[in-house]
Design a protein around this motif. Structure first.
Motif, PDB file in Angstrom:
ATOM      1  N   THR A 187     -37.873  12.365 -48.829  1.00  0.00           N
ATOM      2  CA  THR A 187     -37.279  13.160 -47.616  1.00  0.00           C
ATOM      3  C   THR A 187     -38.360  12.979 -46.294  1.00  0.00           C
ATOM      4  OG1 THR A 187     -36.024  14.621 -48.817  1.00  0.00           O
ATOM      5  CG2 THR A 187     -36.112  15.181 -46.704  1.00  0.00           C
ATOM      6  N   LEU A 188     -39.628  13.309 -46.669  1.00  0.00           N
ATOM      7  CA  LEU A 188     -40.374  13.056 -45.311  1.00  0.00           C
ATOM      8  C   LEU A 188     -40.663  11.792 -44.947  1.00  0.00           C
ATOM      9  CD1 LEU A 188     -43.469  15.569 -46.584  1.00  0.00           C
ATOM     10  CD2 LEU A 188     -41.758  15.891 -44.822  1.00  0.00           C
ATOM     11  N   ASP A 189     -40.691  10.451 -45.829  1.00  0.00           N
ATOM     12  CA  ASP A 189     -40.697   9.373 -45.626  1.00  0.00           C
ATOM     13  C   ASP A 189     -39.532   8.853 -44.612  1.00  0.00           C
ATOM     14  OD1 ASP A 189     -43.138   9.103 -46.754  1.00  0.00           O
ATOM     15  OD2 ASP A 189     -42.369   8.056 -48.564  1.00  0.00           O
ATOM     16  N   ALA A 190     -38.443   9.182 -45.091  1.00  0.00           N
ATOM     17  CA  ALA A 190     -37.196   8.985 -44.541  1.00  0.00           C
ATOM     18  C   ALA A 190     -37.243   9.617 -42.982  1.00  0.00           C
ATOM     19  CB  ALA A 190     -35.929   9.518 -45.169  1.00  0.00           C
ATOM     20  N   LYS A 191     -37.789  10.834 -42.787  1.00  0.00           N
ATOM     21  CA  LYS A 191     -37.814  11.573 -41.382  1.00  0.00           C
ATOM     22  C   LYS A 191     -38.971  10.483 -40.842  1.00  0.00           C
ATOM     23  CE  LYS A 191     -35.304  15.317 -41.746  1.00  0.00           C
ATOM     24  NZ  LYS A 191     -33.861  15.383 -40.808  1.00  0.00           N
ATOM     25  N   ILE A 192     -39.971  10.297 -41.170  1.00  0.00           N
ATOM     26  CA  ILE A 192     -40.987   9.574 -40.415  1.00  0.00           C
ATOM     27  C   ILE A 192     -40.339   8.384 -40.037  1.00  0.00           C
ATOM     28  CG2 ILE A 192     -43.188   8.422 -40.590  1.00  0.00           C
ATOM     29  CD1 ILE A 192     -44.294  10.542 -42.677  1.00  0.00           C
ATOM     30  N   THR A 193     -39.489   7.454 -41.044  1.00  0.00           N
ATOM     31  CA  THR A 193     -39.036   6.279 -40.480  1.00  0.00           C
ATOM     32  C   THR A 193     -37.907   6.459 -39.295  1.00  0.00           C
ATOM     33  OG1 THR A 193     -39.376   5.473 -42.726  1.00  0.00           O
ATOM     34  CG2 THR A 193     -37.686   4.261 -41.476  1.00  0.00           C
ATOM     35  N   ALA A 194     -37.293   7.617 -39.442  1.00  0.00           N
ATOM     36  CA  ALA A 194     -36.331   7.782 -38.465  1.00  0.00           C
ATOM     37  C   ALA A 194     -36.808   8.066 -37.091  1.00  0.00           C
ATOM     38  CB  ALA A 194     -35.214   8.889 -38.740  1.00  0.00           C
ATOM     39  N   ILE A 195     -37.826   9.077 -37.253  1.00  0.00           N
ATOM     40  CA  ILE A 195     -38.700   9.368 -35.918  1.00  0.00           C
ATOM     41  C   ILE A 195     -39.335   8.003 -35.398  1.00  0.00           C
ATOM     42  CG2 ILE A 195     -40.499  10.677 -34.851  1.00  0.00           C
ATOM     43  CD1 ILE A 195     -39.875  12.733 -36.948  1.00  0.00           C
ATOM     44  N   ALA A 196     -39.876   7.122 -36.087  1.00  0.00           N
ATOM     45  CA  ALA A 196     -40.464   5.983 -35.478  1.00  0.00           C
ATOM     46  C   ALA A 196     -39.607   5.040 -34.882  1.00  0.00           C
ATOM     47  CB  ALA A 196     -41.302   5.173 -36.864  1.00  0.00           C
ATOM     48  N   ASN A 197     -38.367   4.937 -35.579  1.00  0.00           N
ATOM     49  CA  ASN A 197     -37.294   3.940 -35.134  1.00  0.00           C
ATOM     50  C   ASN A 197     -36.782   4.668 -33.651  1.00  0.00           C
ATOM     51  OD1 ASN A 197     -37.533   2.248 -37.194  1.00  0.00           O
ATOM     52  ND2 ASN A 197     -35.713   3.305 -38.127  1.00  0.00           N
ATOM     53  N   GLU A 198     -36.609   5.968 -33.705  1.00  0.00           N
ATOM     54  CA  GLU A 198     -36.193   6.616 -32.352  1.00  0.00           C
ATOM     55  C   GLU A 198     -37.293   6.473 -31.333  1.00  0.00           C
ATOM     56  OE1 GLU A 198     -34.668  11.044 -30.644  1.00  0.00           O
ATOM     57  OE2 GLU A 198     -35.182  10.568 -33.035  1.00  0.00           O
ATOM     58  N   ALA A 199     -38.359   6.369 -31.664  1.00  0.00           N
ATOM     59  CA  ALA A 199     -39.634   6.387 -30.519  1.00  0.00           C
ATOM     60  C   ALA A 199     -39.649   4.953 -30.101  1.00  0.00           C
ATOM     61  CB  ALA A 199     -41.003   6.519 -31.105  1.00  0.00           C
ATOM     62  N   ALA A 200     -39.184   3.820 -30.983  1.00  0.00           N
ATOM     63  CA  ALA A 200     -39.243   2.536 -30.603  1.00  0.00           C
ATOM     64  C   ALA A 200     -38.180   2.370 -29.576  1.00  0.00           C
ATOM     65  CB  ALA A 200     -39.227   1.519 -31.689  1.00  0.00           C
ATOM     66  N   THR A 201     -36.824   2.841 -29.870  1.00  0.00           N
ATOM     67  CA  THR A 201     -35.676   2.725 -29.161  1.00  0.00           C
ATOM     68  C   THR A 201     -35.920   3.384 -27.912  1.00  0.00           C
ATOM     69  OG1 THR A 201     -34.428   2.612 -31.300  1.00  0.00           O
ATOM     70  CG2 THR A 201     -33.357   3.186 -29.027  1.00  0.00           C
ATOM     71  N   THR A 202     -36.528   4.460 -27.907  1.00  0.00           N
ATOM     72  CA  THR A 202     -36.827   5.180 -26.526  1.00  0.00           C
ATOM     73  C   THR A 202     -37.744   4.376 -25.672  1.00  0.00           C
ATOM     74  OG1 THR A 202     -36.510   7.398 -27.586  1.00  0.00           O
ATOM     75  CG2 THR A 202     -37.628   7.299 -25.278  1.00  0.00           C
ATOM     76  N   LYS A 203     -38.612   3.763 -26.465  1.00  0.00           N
ATOM     77  CA  LYS A 203     -39.853   3.186 -25.689  1.00  0.00           C
ATOM     78  C   LYS A 203     -39.230   1.618 -24.969  1.00  0.00           C
ATOM     79  CE  LYS A 203     -44.395   0.600 -26.028  1.00  0.00           C
ATOM     80  NZ  LYS A 203     -45.537   0.379 -26.858  1.00  0.00           N
ATOM     81  N   LEU A 205     -35.880   1.376 -24.081  1.00  0.00           N
ATOM     82  CA  LEU A 205     -34.912   1.964 -23.124  1.00  0.00           C
ATOM     83  C   LEU A 205     -35.859   2.388 -21.795  1.00  0.00           C
ATOM     84  CD1 LEU A 205     -32.218   4.219 -25.024  1.00  0.00           C
ATOM     85  CD2 LEU A 205     -32.016   1.769 -24.202  1.00  0.00           C
ATOM     86  N   GLN A 206     -36.808   2.977 -22.184  1.00  0.00           N
ATOM     87  CA  GLN A 206     -37.772   3.363 -20.914  1.00  0.00           C
ATOM     88  C   GLN A 206     -38.070   2.083 -20.225  1.00  0.00           C
ATOM     89  OE1 GLN A 206     -38.341   6.437 -19.833  1.00  0.00           O
ATOM     90  NE2 GLN A 206     -39.436   5.694 -18.070  1.00  0.00           N
ATOM     91  N   GLY A 207     -38.418   1.080 -20.890  1.00  0.00           N
ATOM     92  CA  GLY A 207     -39.023  -0.350 -20.461  1.00  0.00           C
ATOM     93  C   GLY A 207     -38.049  -0.897 -19.349  1.00  0.00           C
ATOM     94  N   GLU A 208     -36.789  -0.905 -20.080  1.00  0.00           N
ATOM     95  CA  GLU A 208     -35.793  -1.439 -19.144  1.00  0.00           C
ATOM     96  C   GLU A 208     -35.217  -0.733 -17.932  1.00  0.00           C
ATOM     97  OE1 GLU A 208     -32.458  -1.701 -21.836  1.00  0.00           O
ATOM     98  OE2 GLU A 208     -33.073  -3.254 -23.150  1.00  0.00           O
ATOM     99  N   TYR A 209     -35.302   0.665 -18.056  1.00  0.00           N
ATOM    100  CA  TYR A 209     -35.173   1.461 -17.131  1.00  0.00           C
ATOM    101  C   TYR A 209     -36.274   1.132 -15.822  1.00  0.00           C
ATOM    102  CZ  TYR A 209     -35.274   5.719 -14.051  1.00  0.00           C
ATOM    103  OH  TYR A 209     -35.157   6.595 -13.024  1.00  0.00           O
ATOM    104  N   ASP A 210     -37.439   0.966 -16.276  1.00  0.00           N
ATOM    105  CA  ASP A 210     -38.542   0.855 -15.390  1.00  0.00           C
ATOM    106  C   ASP A 210     -38.322  -0.496 -14.456  1.00  0.00           C
ATOM    107  OD1 ASP A 210     -39.657   3.208 -16.044  1.00  0.00           O
ATOM    108  OD2 ASP A 210     -41.046   2.403 -17.571  1.00  0.00           O
TER     109      ASP A 210
END
Length: 309
Positions: A187-203, A205-210
Motif C-alpha cells: 500500500t505504501l509503495d502504491a501511495k508513493i508511486t501515486a504521489i510521484a506521478n502527481e508531482a510530475a504532472t503538477t510540474k 502543468l506548472q511549466g506550461e503555465y509559466d
C-alpha cells in the motif's frame, strides 16, 4: 544495543555451574538465578539434564516449577499456585512483576493503570510507577507513562522464553505479522508511486503555465512598444494635443448636453439676473440698444451688499 540483548550473557555463569550440580545444589542454583539482577531468561538453564532431574524428586520438584514460573508465567500464576511453589523473596517478586509487564505488553500496547494494579497486586499508583520506571531503566521495556490518562504506552519489550507447546502459535503469529507487513508495504509503495506521478504532472502543468505567462507578457510588452512608436510619429499630440484634446472634450460635453451658444447665453442671463444686474435682452444688444457690458461699480455694489447679508 538492542533491548535486553545482554540478558543471555548474564545467565552464562549459572549455566556453567549447573553442569556440575545436582539435587539440593541445583535447587539452590535455581534460587540464586531467579534472584540475581539482570537474569531474565531461563530456557537454557531449564533444558539442562541436571535441572530436569529435579522434577523426579518430590523434595526438589517445586524448584523446577519455580524455574518454569520465571521462564513462562506471570505473577498471577504465582498467586494462584503459591502453595505448590517455594516462598519468594523481594528480589524474586519484583523480577516476576517485571516479567509480568512484558507478558501483558505482548497482548496489548496500551496498559491501563487499573489493569496493572490488579495484575501485579500493587498497593497504589506511586509504587506502580516506580516499578515501571525501574523496568525501563533496566531495558526490560521501553515506553511512556501517561499520568493524565493513567496508562503505560509500550513501545518495545524484551523477549521472554517461549513454552515448547506454544512454538507453533508463535510461528503463526509471525506469519500473520509478515503478511500484514507485506500488505502495508504494498500500500505504501502504491501511495508513493501515486504521489510521484502527481508531482510530475503538477510540474509539467506548472511549466506550461509559466511558458504561457511569459509569452503573454512578451506580447503585451511588444504591443505597448508598437503603440508608443505610432504615437510619437503620428501627430502633435504631445505638443498641441493637450489643448486640442480639452477643447474637443468640452465640445463633446456641450453636444451631449444638447446646448449651444444660445443655451450658454441663457445660462449667463439667469446668473446675472440673480446677481441683480441690468442686462439687455439679446434683441436690444443686437439692435444698437444698451450694451451688455456693465461697469465695475454697478457689479461690485450688489456683490458687497449680498456679502453683508
Amino acid at each position: 544495543m538492542d533491548l535486553g540483548s545482554n540478558f543471555s550473557a548474564k545467565l552464562e555463569p549459572f549455566l556453567l555451574m549447573a553442569k556440575s550440580v545436582k539435587g539440593a545444589a541445583a535447587a539452590k542454583l535455581i534460587q540464586d538465578a531467579t534472584s540475581a539482577p539482570g537474569v531474565l531468561v531461563f530456557s537454557e538453564l531449564l533444558e539442562l539434564p541436571n535441572i530436569q532431574e529435579l522434577g523426579k524428586s518430590e523434595q526438589h520438584s517445586k524448584f523446577l516449577s519455580l524455574l518454569q514460573l520465571f521462564a513462562y508465567k506471570t505473577y498471577q500464576d504465582y498467586v494462584q499456585h503459591k502453595d505448590a511453589l517455594p516462598p519468594l523473596n523481594n528480589a524474586q517478586i519484583t523480577k516476576l512483576k517485571y516479567l509480568s509487564i512484558v507478558s501483558l505488553a505482548s497482548e496489548r500496547r496500551i496498559l491501563p493503570y487499573p489493569l496493572l494494579l490488579a495484575s501485579l497486586d500493587m498497593p497504589n499508583v506511586r509504587e506502580l510507577e516506580d516499578l515501571i520506571i525501574d523496568a525501563i531503566y533496566q531495558d526490560i521495556i521501553r515506553g511512556k507513562l501517561d499520568q493524565k490518562e493513567e496508562q503505560l504506552e509500550v513501545e518495545y519489550t524484551m523477549g521472554r522464553d517461549v513454552e515448547p507447546g506454544k512454538v507453533d502459535e508463535l510461528l503463526e503469529a509471525l506469519r500473520s505479522w509478515a503478511s500484514t507487513t507485506a500488505e502495508v508495504l504494498t500500500t505504501l509503495d502504491a501511495k508513493i508511486t501515486a504521489i510521484a506521478n502527481e508531482a510530475a504532472t503538477t510540474k509539467t502543468l506548472q511549466g506550461e503555465y509559466d511558458r504561457a505567462l511569459q509569452q503573454t507578457l512578451k506580447e503585451v510588452h511588444d504591443r505597448q512598444n508598437n503603440k508608443g512608436a505610432g504615437s510619437s510619429s503620428g501627430g502633435n499630440y504631445t505638443s498641441v494635443g493637450s489643448s486640442s484634446f480639452v477643447g474637443s472634450l468640452a465640445g463633446g460635453v456641450e453636444r451631449a448636453l444638447g446646448g449651444g451658444s444660445h443655451r450658454r447665453e441663457r445660462a449667463e442671463r439667469e446668473r446675472d439676473r440673480e446677481m441683480g444686474m441690468d442686462v439687455d435682452e439679446p434683441g436690444e444688444g443686437r439692435g444698437g440698444g444698451k450694451s451688455r457690458k456693465v461697469s465695475q461699480d454697478s457689479v461690485s455694489k450688489p456683490l458687497r451688499k449680498k456679502n453683508k447679508f
